[in-house]
Scaffold this motif. Sequence first.
Motif, PDB file in Angstrom:
ATOM      1  N   GLY A 119      62.703  62.021  48.298  1.00  0.00           N
ATOM      2  CA  GLY A 119      63.112  63.109  49.190  1.00  0.00           C
ATOM      3  C   GLY A 119      63.042  64.482  48.551  1.00  0.00           C
ATOM      4  O   GLY A 119      63.589  65.439  49.091  1.00  0.00           O
ATOM      5  N   LEU A 120      62.377  64.601  47.398  1.00  0.00           N
ATOM      6  CA  LEU A 120      62.304  65.907  46.737  1.00  0.00           C
ATOM      7  C   LEU A 120      60.933  66.575  46.915  1.00  0.00           C
ATOM      8  O   LEU A 120      60.551  67.461  46.146  1.00  0.00           O
ATOM      9  CB  LEU A 120      62.644  65.780  45.251  1.00  0.00           C
ATOM     10  CG  LEU A 120      64.081  65.354  44.947  1.00  0.00           C
ATOM     11  CD1 LEU A 120      64.323  65.333  43.437  1.00  0.00           C
ATOM     12  CD2 LEU A 120      65.098  66.287  45.613  1.00  0.00           C
ATOM     13  N   GLY A 121      60.200  66.118  47.909  1.00  0.00           N
ATOM     14  CA  GLY A 121      58.946  66.805  48.259  1.00  0.00           C
ATOM     15  C   GLY A 121      57.771  66.474  47.361  1.00  0.00           C
ATOM     16  O   GLY A 121      56.850  67.280  47.233  1.00  0.00           O
ATOM     17  N   SER A 122      57.783  65.278  46.738  1.00  0.00           N
ATOM     18  CA  SER A 122      56.648  64.940  45.861  1.00  0.00           C
ATOM     19  C   SER A 122      55.344  64.887  46.657  1.00  0.00           C
ATOM     20  O   SER A 122      54.310  65.369  46.196  1.00  0.00           O
ATOM     21  CB  SER A 122      56.890  63.622  45.127  1.00  0.00           C
ATOM     22  OG  SER A 122      57.124  62.581  46.057  1.00  0.00           O
ATOM     23  N   SER A 123      55.378  64.339  47.870  1.00  0.00           N
ATOM     24  CA  SER A 123      54.124  64.234  48.632  1.00  0.00           C
ATOM     25  C   SER A 123      53.680  65.608  49.128  1.00  0.00           C
ATOM     26  O   SER A 123      52.492  65.912  49.143  1.00  0.00           O
ATOM     27  CB  SER A 123      54.257  63.250  49.793  1.00  0.00           C
ATOM     28  OG  SER A 123      55.053  63.798  50.813  1.00  0.00           O
ATOM     29  N   ALA A 124      54.626  66.471  49.501  1.00  0.00           N
ATOM     30  CA  ALA A 124      54.241  67.819  49.946  1.00  0.00           C
ATOM     31  C   ALA A 124      53.622  68.596  48.789  1.00  0.00           C
ATOM     32  O   ALA A 124      52.613  69.282  48.964  1.00  0.00           O
ATOM     33  CB  ALA A 124      55.448  68.566  50.495  1.00  0.00           C
ATOM     34  N   SER A 125      54.197  68.475  47.589  1.00  0.00           N
ATOM     35  CA  SER A 125      53.638  69.245  46.473  1.00  0.00           C
ATOM     36  C   SER A 125      52.252  68.697  46.108  1.00  0.00           C
ATOM     37  O   SER A 125      51.353  69.463  45.756  1.00  0.00           O
ATOM     38  CB  SER A 125      54.576  69.278  45.273  1.00  0.00           C
ATOM     39  OG  SER A 125      54.844  67.998  44.810  1.00  0.00           O
ATOM     40  N   TYR A 126      52.054  67.377  46.264  1.00  0.00           N
ATOM     41  CA  TYR A 126      50.714  66.799  46.058  1.00  0.00           C
ATOM     42  C   TYR A 126      49.744  67.364  47.097  1.00  0.00           C
ATOM     43  O   TYR A 126      48.628  67.791  46.773  1.00  0.00           O
ATOM     44  CB  TYR A 126      50.800  65.268  46.157  1.00  0.00           C
ATOM     45  CG  TYR A 126      49.457  64.572  46.301  1.00  0.00           C
ATOM     46  CD1 TYR A 126      48.607  64.446  45.203  1.00  0.00           C
ATOM     47  CD2 TYR A 126      49.042  64.053  47.527  1.00  0.00           C
ATOM     48  CE1 TYR A 126      47.372  63.820  45.337  1.00  0.00           C
ATOM     49  CE2 TYR A 126      47.823  63.423  47.668  1.00  0.00           C
ATOM     50  CZ  TYR A 126      46.990  63.305  46.566  1.00  0.00           C
ATOM     51  OH  TYR A 126      45.759  62.688  46.697  1.00  0.00           O
ATOM     52  N   SER A 127      50.172  67.386  48.364  1.00  0.00           N
ATOM     53  CA  SER A 127      49.304  67.858  49.446  1.00  0.00           C
ATOM     54  C   SER A 127      48.927  69.320  49.263  1.00  0.00           C
ATOM     55  O   SER A 127      47.796  69.720  49.526  1.00  0.00           O
ATOM     56  CB  SER A 127      50.009  67.690  50.802  1.00  0.00           C
ATOM     57  OG  SER A 127      50.236  66.323  51.059  1.00  0.00           O
ATOM     58  N   VAL A 128      49.883  70.124  48.812  1.00  0.00           N
ATOM     59  CA  VAL A 128      49.616  71.552  48.610  1.00  0.00           C
ATOM     60  C   VAL A 128      48.634  71.746  47.449  1.00  0.00           C
ATOM     61  O   VAL A 128      47.681  72.532  47.543  1.00  0.00           O
ATOM     62  CB  VAL A 128      50.930  72.332  48.387  1.00  0.00           C
ATOM     63  CG1 VAL A 128      50.663  73.767  47.957  1.00  0.00           C
ATOM     64  CG2 VAL A 128      51.775  72.318  49.654  1.00  0.00           C
ATOM     65  N   CYS A 129      48.832  70.984  46.363  1.00  0.00           N
ATOM     66  CA  CYS A 129      47.893  71.077  45.229  1.00  0.00           C
ATOM     67  C   CYS A 129      46.494  70.664  45.678  1.00  0.00           C
ATOM     68  O   CYS A 129      45.497  71.304  45.327  1.00  0.00           O
ATOM     69  CB  CYS A 129      48.336  70.142  44.088  1.00  0.00           C
ATOM     70  SG  CYS A 129      49.753  70.745  43.173  1.00  0.00           S
TER      71      CYS A 129
END
Length: 404
Positions: free
Chosen positions: A142-152
């Motif tokens: 729930g700490l946004g690991s997938s969002a930060s991957y997607s943004v990178c």
Amino acid sequence: MRRITVSAPGKVILHGEHAVVYGKKALAASLNLRTYMSVTKRGDNLINLHFPDIELKLSLPCGIDVSGNNTKNGDVTSPIPASDDVIETLKKLSGLDVDASQSQTLAVVSFLYVYTEISKASKSPLPGIDVGVQSELPIGAGLGSSASYSVCLAAALLQLGSHINESKFSSNTETDTLYQSSWTHNETELIKKWSYISEKIMHGNPSGVDNSVTTFGGAIEFRKGNITNLSQMPEIKILLVNTKVPRSTKTLVSNVRTKYDKYVDVIGPIMDAIDAVTTRSIDTYSNLLDNGHSSPSLYKDLGELIDINQGLLRTLGVSHSRLDRVCEVTAALGLHAKLTGAGGGGCAFCLITPGTPKADVKEVMSQLRAEGFECWKTNICGQGVIRHWTHSEHYNIPPGFLPE
Ligand code: PMV
């Protein structure tokens, strides 16, 4: 330059989880824990993915195309989300083992979709590349690991296809040494748009909170799909605590829905109360900034609001004995903690007010670790997506990710 290195932060929901599903506001902030991605051009037509955090090592040809995906040639500004059929086809073409984990499958499929679509929108197809990803964030907590991957992913591939060109430079020292750069507002908006395409593959129908806060950094207020960037947020210190209890956001959201539908006259006011907590907290953070970060009474208010919010979430049934334990351990030393995200396990955060003795924080951390929790001391409002040029002591760029 052969290698493009980018990074993007994780996120924490400070207030408003669950209530946001019912049209109330949520307050989310970026973290100082980041995901790093390096993309290195190869001389052949291979894509090599190396994502050690999810134990993924895979080699693919770069000519994969799927009919049905239809980002118009040359129109990079209007990415089209992947249909279910395209996702299924990409799963088959990915070459993943049948027993691949969910996180491996979703990371590869979203990579392939974004790569092929940006390639089609580019003047010439994207080249073969080696891709490395490493994160300081726990995966799926729930700490946004997938969002930060997607943004990178979006930033690195848009840069590879020359759709964005870093233009704003910032140096971290008084010399002219260039450590990092970011993009114009419109280019950063484009990164956000493409990261949402990847997030949709990973999460089905995400609200857009995670990839927005991860792209722009800082803090945002989110309500009914509308996002307001909050400039009035201080970079406060928090302790993040991972209970390591697995949870499903989908199940927790649906349990709350059942309760809401059954007791709308009871649960409705709880959602209103959470909304009021979020509003009061946004105001308090803003007052704190006006008071130069150093008002003990405002920090006291923030602590009380955290306690009230945790109590309301507990009443909704989304806490967990391990989350309650985090609140107990921190409260014993006068600190305030609440769950963050869907609850039912996952993570909690604890506010560290400026006057807190270092020894108390150390004591809380060692007690939590002794009881099997994982914890990190970090700041909120970390910088959004950036491109790295050389090593900076401000970032823990993993070895092998440094630009060549
Ligand atoms: O589990 P997370 O951190 O992705 O957060 C979910 C937040 C909820 O409000 C429970 C659901 C949502 O879609 O906003």
